[in-house]
Design a protein around this motif. Structure first.
Motif, short mmCIF file in Angstrom:
data_model
loop_
_atom_site.label_atom_id
_atom_site.label_comp_id
_atom_site.label_asym_id
_atom_site.label_seq_id
_atom_site.Cartn_x
_atom_site.Cartn_y
_atom_site.Cartn_z
N HIS A 1 -20.90 -1.15 -14.15
CA HIS A 1 -21.11 -2.07 -12.99
C HIS A 1 -19.85 -3.16 -12.54
O HIS A 1 -20.02 -3.62 -11.49
CB HIS A 1 -22.15 -3.06 -13.42
N LEU A 2 -18.45 -2.65 -13.09
CA LEU A 2 -17.66 -3.20 -12.88
C LEU A 2 -16.52 -2.32 -12.08
O LEU A 2 -15.42 -2.49 -12.02
CB LEU A 2 -16.68 -3.72 -13.99
N ARG A 3 -17.07 -1.09 -11.75
CA ARG A 3 -16.26 -0.17 -10.84
C ARG A 3 -15.88 -0.61 -9.69
O ARG A 3 -16.36 -1.36 -9.08
CB ARG A 3 -17.31 1.01 -10.74
N ASP A 4 -14.55 -0.18 -9.22
CA ASP A 4 -13.84 -0.72 -8.27
C ASP A 4 -13.13 0.17 -7.64
O ASP A 4 -13.68 1.27 -6.75
CB ASP A 4 -13.10 -2.07 -8.40
N ILE A 5 -11.71 0.42 -7.79
CA ILE A 5 -11.04 1.44 -7.18
C ILE A 5 -10.32 2.41 -8.22
O ILE A 5 -9.89 1.70 -9.32
CB ILE A 5 -9.80 0.88 -6.36
N VAL A 6 -10.52 3.63 -8.14
CA VAL A 6 -9.87 4.52 -8.89
C VAL A 6 -8.90 5.29 -8.37
O VAL A 6 -9.13 5.85 -7.25
CB VAL A 6 -10.87 5.44 -9.68
N ILE A 7 -7.56 5.69 -9.03
CA ILE A 7 -6.80 6.51 -8.54
C ILE A 7 -6.11 7.53 -9.35
O ILE A 7 -6.22 7.30 -10.61
CB ILE A 7 -5.63 5.68 -8.08
N THR A 8 -6.23 8.87 -8.93
CA THR A 8 -5.63 9.93 -9.58
C THR A 8 -4.53 10.30 -8.76
O THR A 8 -4.33 9.93 -7.56
CB THR A 8 -6.46 11.04 -9.81
N GLU A 9 -3.63 11.49 -9.04
CA GLU A 9 -3.03 11.90 -8.23
C GLU A 9 -3.43 12.71 -6.90
O GLU A 9 -2.65 12.94 -6.11
CB GLU A 9 -1.99 13.35 -8.93
N TYR A 10 -4.47 12.96 -6.94
CA TYR A 10 -5.38 13.43 -5.72
C TYR A 10 -6.03 12.39 -4.98
O TYR A 10 -6.78 12.77 -3.69
CB TYR A 10 -6.44 14.30 -6.24
N GLY A 11 -5.86 11.14 -4.94
CA GLY A 11 -6.17 10.23 -4.08
C GLY A 11 -6.94 9.18 -4.43
O GLY A 11 -6.76 8.52 -5.76
N ILE A 12 -7.68 8.16 -3.75
CA ILE A 12 -8.12 6.93 -3.97
C ILE A 12 -9.59 6.90 -3.94
O ILE A 12 -10.13 7.46 -2.78
CB ILE A 12 -7.53 5.99 -2.99
N ALA A 13 -10.38 6.45 -4.93
CA ALA A 13 -11.95 6.32 -4.77
C ALA A 13 -12.27 4.97 -4.60
O ALA A 13 -11.90 4.23 -5.59
CB ALA A 13 -12.62 7.03 -5.91
N GLY B 1 1.34 6.50 -8.54
CA GLY B 1 1.93 5.27 -8.13
C GLY B 1 2.24 4.95 -6.64
O GLY B 1 2.14 3.81 -6.14
N PHE B 2 2.29 6.19 -6.00
CA PHE B 2 2.54 6.04 -4.52
C PHE B 2 1.05 5.60 -3.98
O PHE B 2 1.08 4.59 -3.04
CB PHE B 2 3.00 7.38 -3.96
N TYR B 3 0.11 6.09 -4.26
CA TYR B 3 -1.24 5.73 -3.79
C TYR B 3 -1.47 4.35 -4.02
O TYR B 3 -2.04 3.68 -3.32
CB TYR B 3 -2.40 6.43 -4.35
N ALA B 4 -1.04 3.83 -5.15
CA ALA B 4 -1.36 2.22 -5.59
C ALA B 4 -0.44 1.50 -4.66
O ALA B 4 -0.98 0.39 -4.64
CB ALA B 4 -1.07 2.22 -7.38
#
Length: 736
Positions: free
Chosen positions: A565-577, A245-248
């Motif tokens: 093909h709709l990939r965009d931003i992904v977040i886990t507790e280890y960061g932002i892709a 949630g913090f990264y987001a």
């Protein structure tokens, strides 16, 4: 004594009779998703079908809510007092309980397009009858199923200005579009019935949610049997959830738009957004500790770090309780207006909320009003607050009380009179939240009931097609939505994510449905269509399976909800892709970078074997600290144990229940394998509460004085589980 006025009745059986008289004994019943099901009417109709096999009843709906009962004897001991306390006064949805127990009669079928996650994984009937549908297509697909009856719980209009009205309140999402569809079907010769069940505990919501009572053919109203609303308890937010949630929260743009879903990940985002706004010093300490700007540049280019001075606008199919907390915190305050040209002027900073004569000049320059002003101009300007409520248009002039004013903006005297007598002070009528449906804890419903008129008017419950679709023609065109939805952040969770960029959110590789697509695809696709918008998919990096940690970032999977093909931003507790526009190699590497370090080497090896990553690539050292310990260190960087609490928005569980829930969760993990189960049973048999430190907890489980072998073993298991957690006062996650 029962009353029946043709449309309105206080006899539920008479309402069932009226429906059968209208449509016959072949009934396809459409019910709202979640909270809005009219339980008294539905139970009466379902019982009638059970008693009369000539009735063919097909229920088409989504998210049929039931109080949890638990599977094992320990889960039942834990849950029964809790569910009695929360749900004891709410009638149970009879068909849903029979679905859960595989007890539906042969003449009744239930089809859902969204399950409560995991509830029907092993229910073959529901797996067969599941309807896979995007939320925006639900009305179309309900009609394709042959729906001829729609029934919904509504709030009655009890105030003078609401006479003859009802509010769809929690569920205008589909009903607003179903009503005209059913009436069109009726005009073509197919009998239909629209049923409303009033409940005074349901918050009144105005705007699109308020409709004429005459829209319904049958209204059941029996205040003496009005029941409390089904609540969804607040769930604990783990350190991993908090960090996601913090990264987001670092990706939210001041002056932007937010969509977020239910659950601990959504609650974690809301909490961190409030922290960023109200306690920026603690928020920045964590931001700097994680080196977010340096490690994940998308946060600097597409996000923000300061308080939300302009505020956010909420546009979400589900209005979760978090939106109310954002409103109370002064974050959800950016108002949007239902006029594309006006909204564009506001976006450009040319029209402010403070009204001046220059506001009129600007609207005239943009050819939105004429000079002299006409009747339609005056009506619009009054509605916007640019002219005062007391202003009328009569005989070609503005009438303000006893004063008559020329509406010619080119006349200096008229301008002076307009400014002193007719001009308003600030824009009004804006909306800070568009929602399609809501469900949440009881405190949320109470807060909605207690809203001031001004706050309530800022919330517009409306059709899901308005929210989830850019091209809906009923409530707003594409240009309007684009103007309103600045810097949109669509935040949705998923179960697994493949290195190729596909999200697995609703089903398993063997074909079984876990939940449903819902609106996730709609929002992800919209993020690629709206300028400045981003789709943010959140997931925990690992899960427990068979007593072991398993990566939720996988090389591939035999099912997907959101295509690569709709990939965009992904977040886990280890960061932002940040995956948008990246080559496959970069996508693979950026996802490996935010995977748990226990699984990074294996994922890299698979990627290299597939030729997606250069064979000589080696994991950088600063990628390899993705561990649970690093998560806790980041949370601690806030400098205060209360900065990231397990329950930032209150809880329904008592302290004892939290302690017991964590102990039961520990036992469940320990017994996930056959060997673990045998070892746990052996240790439990030896467990004793020698100093009575667990006496109150055992009393809460009904195990203070166990009788019988099963109860005695349950007591020892509870003691052992509490001992494993080391303390009887730990307030961890209560999920058992």
């Amino acid at each position: 004594m029962a009353t029946d006025t043709g449309r309105r009745s206080d006899d539920v059986e008479a309402c069932v009779d009226a429906v059968i008289d209208r449509v016959g004994k072949t009934i396809t019943l459409g019910l709202p998703l979640g909270l809005g099901k009219p339980i008294r009417f539905v139970n009466a109709l379902y019982q009638r079908a059970k008693d009369d096999p000539e009735i063919q009843l097909h229920i088409v709906t989504a998210l049929s809510l039931l109080a949890p009962r638990g599977g094992s004897s320990l889960e039942k001991r834990f849950l029964t007092p809790f569910t009695d306390r929360l749900y004891g006064r709410i009638p149970e949805l009879a068909y849903a309980r029979d679905v859960s127990g595989n007890r539906l009669p042969d003449n009744v079928q239930v089809s859902e397009f969204f399950f409560k996650a995991g509830n029907y994984l092993n229910n073959k009937s529901q797996q067969r009858h599941y309807v896979c549908s995007n939320y925006t297509h639900a009305v179309r697909d309900l009609m394709a199923q042959g729906v001829n009856v729609v029934a919904q719980m509504v709030a009655p209009g009890e105030l003078a200005d609401r006479e003859g009205m009802v509010s769809l309140s929690c569920n205008p999402d589909l009903t607003l579009d179903l009503i005209p569809e059913l009436r069109a079907r009726e005009e073509q010769g197919t009998p239909v019935a629209l049923v409303a069940e009033t409940n005074r505990n349901l918050p009144w919501m105005d705007r699109h949610g308020a409709v004429e009572e005459s829209a319904f053919d049958v209204v059941f109203e029996q205040p003496s049997t009005d029941y409390p609303l089904f609540s969804a308890p607040e769930m604990a937010i783990s350190p991993e959830d908090h960090l996601i949630g913090f990264y987001a929260s670092a990706l939210l743009k001041d002056g932007g738009t937010l969509q977020v879903g239910i659950g601990s990940l959504g609650a974690a985002l809301v909490h961190s957004a409030i922290l960023r706004h109200k306690d920026n010093e603690h928020w920045r300490a964590v931001y700097d500790h994680l080196r977010i700007a340096e490690r994940f540049p998308v946060a600097a280019t597409d996000g923000g770090t300061g308080p939300f001075d302009q505020g956010l606008y909420g546009c979400s199919e589900m209005m979760v309780d978090g939106f109310l907390y954002l409103m109370q915190a002064g974050i959800l305050k950016r108002e949007v207006f239902d006029h594309a040209e006006l909204q564009t002027l506001i976006n450009r900073g040319e029209l402010s909320e403070q009204v001046t004569l220059e506001s009129l000049d600007l609207l005239r320059r943009e050819q939105l009003i004429d000079s002299p002003m006409r009747a339609r101009d005056v009506a619009w300007l009054v509605r916007l607050g640019i002219l005062r409520d007391t202003v009328e248009f009569r005989g070609g002039r503005l009438l303000v009380g006893s004063e008559s004013v020329d509406g010619n903006l080119d006349d200096p005297q008229a301008r002076e009179a307009i400014e002193s007598l007719a001009l308003g002070s600030r824009l009004k009528g804006g909306v800070t939240m568009h929602g399609g449906f809501y469900v949440g804890p009881e405190s949320f419903y109470r807060a909605l009931r207690d809203l001031s008129d001004e706050r309530r008017d800022q919330i517009c419950m409306t059709s899901v097609n308005f929210i989830n679709h850019l091209y809906d023609h009923r409530f707003g065109n594409q240009r309007l939505k684009v103007a309103q939805r600045l810097h949109s952040r669509f935040v949705n969770s998923t179960m697994m994510y493949t290195l190729g960029g596909a999200a697995v959110s609703d089903g398993l590789a063997d074909g079984r449905v876990v939940s449903g697509v819902g609106g996730q695809y709609n929002f992800v696709a919209m993020a690629h269509e709206l300028p400045g918008a981003r789709s943010i998919v959140t997931l925990r990096a690992t899960r427990q399976s068979g007593g072991k940690a398993v990566s939720n970032i996988v090389f591939n999977y035999a099912h997907c909800t959101i295509p690569r093909h709709l990939r965009d931003i992904v977040i886990t507790e280890y960061g932002i892709a940040d995956l948008r526009g990246q080559s496959d190699e970069q996508v693979y590497l950026r996802l490996i970078r935010i995977a748990d370090s226990r699984f990074q080497p294996g994922l890299l090896k698979q990627a290299q074997k597939a030729g997606k990553v250069a064979a000589d690539f080696r994991l950088p050292a600063d990628w390899c600290d993705n561990t649970p310990e690093a998560v806790r260190a980041a949370i601690a960087a806030g400098g205060d144990a209360d900065v990231f609490p397990a329950f930032p928005f209150g809880r329904d569980f008592t302290d004892e229940e939290l302690t017991l829930g964590k102990a039961l969760k520990t036992l469940k993990a320990a017994t996930a394998t056959r060997r673990g189960k045998l070892w746990t049973l052996l240790q439990a048999v030896r467990a004793r509460d020698h100093d009575n430190r667990f006496a109150s907890l055992l009393e809460r489980m009904g195990l203070a004085q166990p009788s019988g072998l099963r109860a005695k073993l349950d007591q020892r298991l509870v003691i052992y589980g509490l001992q494993l957690n080391d303390t009887p006062t730990d307030t961890g996650n209560p999920e058992a």
